[in-house]
Design an enzyme around this catalytic site. Structure first.
Site, mmCIF file in Angstrom:
data_model
loop_
_atom_site.group_PDB
_atom_site.id
_atom_site.type_symbol
_atom_site.label_atom_id
_atom_site.label_comp_id
_atom_site.label_asym_id
_atom_site.label_seq_id
_atom_site.Cartn_x
_atom_site.Cartn_y
_atom_site.Cartn_z
ATOM 1 N N CYS A 270 0.819 -1.226 0.000
ATOM 2 C CA CYS A 270 0.000 0.000 0.000
ATOM 3 C C CYS A 270 0.850 1.273 0.000
ATOM 4 C CB CYS A 270 -0.897 -0.009 1.237
ATOM 5 S SG CYS A 270 -1.852 1.513 1.420
ATOM 6 N N TYR B 190 -5.000 4.403 -9.599
ATOM 7 C CA TYR B 190 -6.124 3.552 -9.175
ATOM 8 C C TYR B 190 -7.353 3.833 -10.035
ATOM 9 C CZ TYR B 190 -3.713 1.894 -4.993
ATOM 10 O OH TYR B 190 -2.843 1.280 -4.144
HETATM 11 N N1 GSH Z 1 -7.119 7.511 3.250
HETATM 12 C C1 GSH Z 1 -6.395 6.361 3.508
HETATM 13 C C2 GSH Z 1 -6.472 5.394 2.337
HETATM 14 C C3 GSH Z 1 -5.744 4.130 2.649
HETATM 15 C C4 GSH Z 1 -6.124 3.038 1.664
HETATM 16 O O1 GSH Z 1 -6.913 3.235 0.729
HETATM 17 N N2 GSH Z 1 -5.533 1.846 1.890
HETATM 18 C C5 GSH Z 1 -5.851 0.705 1.054
HETATM 19 C C6 GSH Z 1 -4.605 -0.018 0.611
HETATM 20 S S1 GSH Z 1 -3.553 0.972 -0.415
HETATM 21 C C7 GSH Z 1 -6.629 -0.312 1.850
HETATM 22 O O2 GSH Z 1 -6.308 -0.618 2.974
HETATM 23 N N3 GSH Z 1 -7.661 -0.879 1.233
HETATM 24 C C8 GSH Z 1 -8.451 -1.917 1.836
HETATM 25 C C9 GSH Z 1 -9.860 -1.847 1.370
HETATM 26 O O3 GSH Z 1 -10.195 -0.913 0.626
HETATM 27 O O4 GSH Z 1 -10.645 -2.710 1.757
HETATM 28 C C10 GSH Z 1 -4.974 6.777 3.802
HETATM 29 O O5 GSH Z 1 -4.339 7.458 2.993
HETATM 30 O O6 GSH Z 1 -4.506 6.431 4.859
#
Ligand code: GSH
Length: 319
Positions: free
Chosen positions: A63, A194
């Site tokens: 991530c 993305y």
């Molecule tokens: N706003 C968050 C976004 C984090 C994010 O989107 N993380 C993704 C991985 S890159 C995630 O954990 N996705 C899991 C999901 O959507 O279920 C940040 O920047 O901390």
């Protein structure tokens, strides 16, 4: 995703999208702060005091948002102050899982969670939304402090007082430029890849790809005057933001997200810049290409057979 604190298996694996098929990222839920003495954060946020060993960071190496917090932890000299757990790179039906993929941390040593979403529902039994990384966890109160990486970066930069070094990733005299450039990079580039990958229409894909490469072209031009970093000779949080997408670009996005007009390797200044940031002390430890490839290429909606490409050759970066 979590619905009223309960995990629902029927989460949308295609991510959320708007009426035109554009990918939409959800906003973060936990926004408390950490300050040297527990006084409120810079915008009046509820805050807890900085203490060595009290806070724990949950990340996935795949991530980019989690990785930028890992970079800040290294650059600020906080690796002995904030402990870390790494989840498995593959996002499954239960979301992020504590498992035994090589380089992951294995079983959770904080609350014995099997899945990351358990940290969310313990923190707020009525929580709604996706259980995302990064998560900054308070071991003392057994709850999430913050799950927004932009906040976590700033907490690490200025919230730990004497426990951190005096590297400043957000120097006062550059704040305005940092904020302008962050905005110019986040939506079209960090999130743009993305949007390109999860687009459900050709129009949405084309629109996203255009913003991705316009931003890369602009960064290449900016760096072509010989500056070391995006805002000159000082490394700032803007560089961390750009780097986490650049380092994943050739390894994952070019193939999986189809952003293949060019590779970072085709941009001489961007490639040299990526290597320069990678070579800063501690940063290589935050980049695991095997996790990045395994994680992105496990997204079944985009790669149903789960085949992970052999390449690319990243030896020019020493990876
Ligand atoms: N706003 C968050 C976004 C984090 C994010 O989107 N993380 C993704 C991985 S890159 C995630 O954990 N996705 C899991 C999901 O959507 O279920 C940040 O920047 O901390």
């Amino acid at each position: 995703m979590l619905v009223d604190g309960k995990w629902s298996n029927s989460w949308d694996p295609f991510q959320k999208s708007d009426a035109k098929g554009r990918f939409v990222r959800q906003t973060s839920t936990f926004r408390d702060w950490i300050t040297p003495d527990g006084a409120p954060g810079p915008e009046g946020q509820r805050a807890f005091p900085a203490e060595a060993g009290r806070y724990h960071l949950y990340v996935a190496y795949i991530c980019p948002w989690a990785s930028r917090t890992l970079m800040a932890r290294q650059l600020k000299g906080l690796s002995d102050v904030i402990s870390v757990s790494v989840v498995d790179p593959r996002l499954g039906d239960n979301g992020w899982e504590f498992g035994d993929f090589p380089g992951s941390s294995g079983a959770d040593d904080q609350i014995g969670a099997r899945f990351l979403h358990q940290l969310y529902s313990i923190s707020d039994p009525a929580v709604n939304g996706r259980a995302t990384v990064p998560v900054l966890w308070d071991k003392a109160r057994k709850t999430i402090v913050n799950n927004e990486s932009a906040d976590i970066l700033r907490i690490m930069n200025s919230g730990f007082g004497d426990l951190a070094n005096d590297v400043d990733l957000r120097p006062e005299d550059l704040v305005d430029q940092i904020d302008v450039l962050n905005d110019a990079i986040y939506e079209p580039f960090n999130n743009g890849v993305y949007k390109a990958g999860f687009a459900k229409s050709q129009e949405a894909h084309n629109e996203a790809v255009t913003t991705v490469f316009d931003t890369m072209d602009a960064m290449e031009t900016r760096l072509s005057d010989g500056r070391d970093f995006l805002l000159g000779d000082r490394l700032t949080e803007t560089d961390l933001r750009a780097f986490v997408t650049l380092i994943r670009f050739d390894a994952a996005y070019v193939g999986l997200f189809k952003t293949n007009r060019k590779r970072v390797e085709d941009y001489p200044f961007l490639q040299a810049y990526t290597k320069r940031v990678l070579d800063l002390p501690g940063i290589r430890s935050t980049v695991k290409i095997d996790h990045i490839k395994a994680g992105y290429y496990s997204i079944a909606a985009l790669n149903p057979n789960g085949i992970v490409p052999n390449g690319p050759d990243l030896s020019a970066l020493g990876l």
